[in-house]
Design a protein around this motif. Structure first.
Motif, PDB file in Angstrom:
ATOM      1  N   VAL A 152       0.823  -1.266  -0.029  1.00  0.00           N
ATOM      2  CA  VAL A 152       0.196   0.092   0.029  1.00  0.00           C
ATOM      3  C   VAL A 152       0.896   1.228  -0.061  1.00  0.00           C
ATOM      4  CG1 VAL A 152      -2.091  -1.137   1.041  1.00  0.00           C
ATOM      5  CG2 VAL A 152      -0.221  -0.118   2.470  1.00  0.00           C
ATOM      6  N   ALA A 153       2.291   1.157   0.010  1.00  0.00           N
ATOM      7  CA  ALA A 153       2.934   2.314   0.051  1.00  0.00           C
ATOM      8  C   ALA A 153       2.686   3.280  -1.297  1.00  0.00           C
ATOM      9  CB  ALA A 153       4.528   2.119  -0.006  1.00  0.00           C
ATOM     10  N   GLY A 154       2.583   4.496  -0.922  1.00  0.00           N
ATOM     11  CA  GLY A 154       2.306   5.272  -2.028  1.00  0.00           C
ATOM     12  C   GLY A 154       0.843   5.409  -2.587  1.00  0.00           C
ATOM     13  N   SER A 155      -0.095   4.475  -1.904  1.00  0.00           N
ATOM     14  CA  SER A 155      -1.317   4.586  -2.423  1.00  0.00           C
ATOM     15  C   SER A 155      -2.530   5.510  -1.668  1.00  0.00           C
ATOM     16  CB  SER A 155      -1.942   3.438  -2.432  1.00  0.00           C
ATOM     17  OG  SER A 155      -2.174   2.712  -0.985  1.00  0.00           O
ATOM     18  N   ALA A 156      -3.566   5.581  -1.806  1.00  0.00           N
ATOM     19  CA  ALA A 156      -4.485   6.430  -0.859  1.00  0.00           C
ATOM     20  C   ALA A 156      -4.843   5.656   0.364  1.00  0.00           C
ATOM     21  CB  ALA A 156      -5.720   6.819  -1.803  1.00  0.00           C
ATOM     22  N   VAL A 157      -4.403   4.502   0.667  1.00  0.00           N
ATOM     23  CA  VAL A 157      -4.645   3.718   1.859  1.00  0.00           C
ATOM     24  C   VAL A 157      -4.269   4.445   3.093  1.00  0.00           C
ATOM     25  CG1 VAL A 157      -4.526   1.643   3.037  1.00  0.00           C
ATOM     26  CG2 VAL A 157      -4.939   1.494   0.514  1.00  0.00           C
ATOM     27  N   ALA A 158      -5.050   4.751   3.919  1.00  0.00           N
ATOM     28  CA  ALA A 158      -4.767   5.508   5.215  1.00  0.00           C
ATOM     29  C   ALA A 158      -4.224   4.423   6.285  1.00  0.00           C
ATOM     30  CB  ALA A 158      -5.878   6.385   5.688  1.00  0.00           C
ATOM     31  N   ALA A 159      -4.866   3.375   6.329  1.00  0.00           N
ATOM     32  CA  ALA A 159      -4.844   2.519   7.540  1.00  0.00           C
ATOM     33  C   ALA A 159      -5.136   1.017   6.936  1.00  0.00           C
ATOM     34  CB  ALA A 159      -5.608   2.711   8.523  1.00  0.00           C
ATOM     35  N   VAL A 160      -4.066   0.001   7.608  1.00  0.00           N
ATOM     36  CA  VAL A 160      -4.378  -1.478   7.287  1.00  0.00           C
ATOM     37  C   VAL A 160      -4.129  -2.007   8.575  1.00  0.00           C
ATOM     38  CG1 VAL A 160      -3.148  -3.488   6.218  1.00  0.00           C
ATOM     39  CG2 VAL A 160      -3.106  -1.237   4.837  1.00  0.00           C
ATOM     40  N   SER A 161      -5.016  -3.085   8.731  1.00  0.00           N
ATOM     41  CA  SER A 161      -5.012  -3.806   9.912  1.00  0.00           C
ATOM     42  C   SER A 161      -4.376  -5.221   9.818  1.00  0.00           C
ATOM     43  CB  SER A 161      -6.319  -3.981  10.739  1.00  0.00           C
ATOM     44  OG  SER A 161      -6.114  -4.735  12.102  1.00  0.00           O
TER      45      SER A 161
END
Length: 183
Positions: free
Chosen positions: A6-15
């Protein structure tokens, strides 16, 4: 792996979820979203994405990743509980977040249940009088007890966790003495 995906994507959080009940991923995901939003507003170079887990994630042996046990108070069924939500970030991000060198994080990880108990006792005003308790009370006048506070004052928190350990042993001895030898 999650950080790479998810680096560089618009994803704010990952669990990170290790199986079992999906409900166990709710708290770390909600906290990760909270951290991401806070950091976007307040940090010129925020850690992104915010990768969290309810259990301590296993890190690659030769990586520059660290894991931080954020200390939370959660309300469940009208009662307060202290818990840890783990965050994974690169070591240089952790140094920037802390504002300096990380202490021996493993020492606090190994004593995390006692650290959570310390947080509970401090909130309830049940720590014994001592210079360490006075210093903690002074720190808590302007902030809540976070892992950042712990890592910025490792000597103080090592002493305080030691007090909690001693108190627990004393309470167990006292309980043993009141049961007339029965188990």
């Amino acid at each position: 792996m999650a950080m790479t995906v998810v680096a560089g994507s618009a994803v704010a959080a990952v669990s990170l979820h290790h199986g079992g009940e999906a409900a166990h991923a709710r708290l770390p995901l909600a906290f990760g979203a909270h951290l991401a939003a806070y950091r976007r507003r307040n940090d010129p170079d925020p850690v992104a994405p915010c990768v969290t887990a309810i259990t301590a994630p296993t890190l690659p042996p030769r990586g520059r990743l660290v894991r931080l046990p954020h200390l939370l108070t959660v309300r469940r069924n009208g009662r307060l509980f202290d818990a840890a939500v783990w965050e994974v970030m690169r070591e240089e991000q952790a140094r920037g977040w802390l504002g300096g060198k990380l202490p021996d994080t493993r020492a606090f990880e190994d004593r995390l249940p006692r650290l959570l108990r310390l947080r509970q006792l401090a909130r309830a005003g049940q720590l014994p009088p001592s210079p360490e308790t006075e210093r903690l009370t002074s720190l808590l006048a302007t902030r809540y007890m976070s892992i950042r506070m712990v890592y910025r004052h490792p000597e103080l928190f090592n002493a305080l966790v030691g007090m909690v350990e001693t108190r627990q042993v004393d309470e167990e001895r006292h309980d043993d003495g009141n049961n007339d030898g029965e188990r």
